[in-house]
Design an enzyme around this catalytic site. Sequence first.
Site: not given
Length: 416
Positions: A198, A274, A385
């Site tokens: 995200d 991911h 981050s």
Amino acid sequence: MPGKSTRPLPAPRPCCAPCPFWSPRLAGMQGTGSTRSTGSESWRSWAWTSRPSLLVTGRLHFPQLALRRRLGQLSCMSKPALKLRSWPLTVLYYLLPLGALRPLSRVGWRPVSRVALYKSVPTRLLSRAWGRLNQVELPHWLRRPVYSLYIWTFGVNMKEAAVEDLHHYRNLSEFFRRKLKPQARPVCGLHSVISPSDGKILNFGQVKNCEVEQVKGVTYSLESFLGPRTPSEDLPFPPATPHSSFRSQLVTREGNELYHCVIYLAPGDYHCFHSPTDWTVSHRRHFPGSLMSVNPGMARWIKELFCHNERVVLTGDWKHGFFSLTAVGATNVGSIRIYFDRDLHTNSPRYSKGSYNDFSFVTHANKEGIPMRKGEHLGEFNLGSTIVLIFEAPKDFNFRLQAGQKIRFGEALGSL
């Protein structure tokens, strides 16, 4: 008013101790004909004029006479002596009204830049302290108020979490690393590259002139970010020549281009990342470094911010050639975890500036590396981050993005 006589107020008299409710003016400006003195003497010839008190204006006025006398003494110092006081003076320079430290320019003093001042903040130490605080187990009765405040501040959607009960998370670290429901992030199977996390798209496009844009108009060197090419990377690089550019060393197939995409994870976003495609990870490079904030405002302010911060570079190859994913650390994100890399330890107390550590996943037992499927769990941050993708693809590769748009894990980044 009639019936009342107005009497002029007596002129205030200077006292020995400076008063915080009076401000000075140069006595020489009242036409005495005397020449202006230099150094600290020029700050002693001050007259006093009244200023409204704290009760009238609601503002606190500092003893300016004592402050300006001290500045006059500093202006007479030598440059080496003044250099020792540069940092505290710089802090005063940005806090006090404009021109308050102007006398120091007589000896050539210049304030330290805001960027250098920010870089001097011990962000690594603060991040380690934050990491330890995250591990402290919260009392059962305190969990809901603490997590609810965080949810309200950063707009977290707990309906997507696999466990919605806030009492389930024993500490902040478990709350940050919460898992999502399987149906919350469907993985797009029609496109070759998906978003690994995200976040917000800061920049994307082709890599030109061996430079990558961290935000619009602010670039950093590709070689400084990924590090020099070494034989230990076990990648199908073409042979390097003395005049070949770093970009040409990464492109393994004729006719391909190099692309990049920068995704910023805010504190309220899903903190795991991911695999963005089907690829094989063959090498890991860990750059110890600073842990400055990587929000878009800071990225516009500090050039090569991503090259200064601690980061973990995973490199390998996919069906079109070179592929890399870099997890960039930030303030309070001292911990970057890669699930299949147990030897990785980030935010160590001691490190050498500009150094890096290499590790190869290609061994005698595993000559291919670590195979990753699209959408497979890869790693996690402790807080928000940045993820940077740099990969090789044919010229007809198209991004399906807009700069500044919000994106979620599993959504399409681009395809052929």
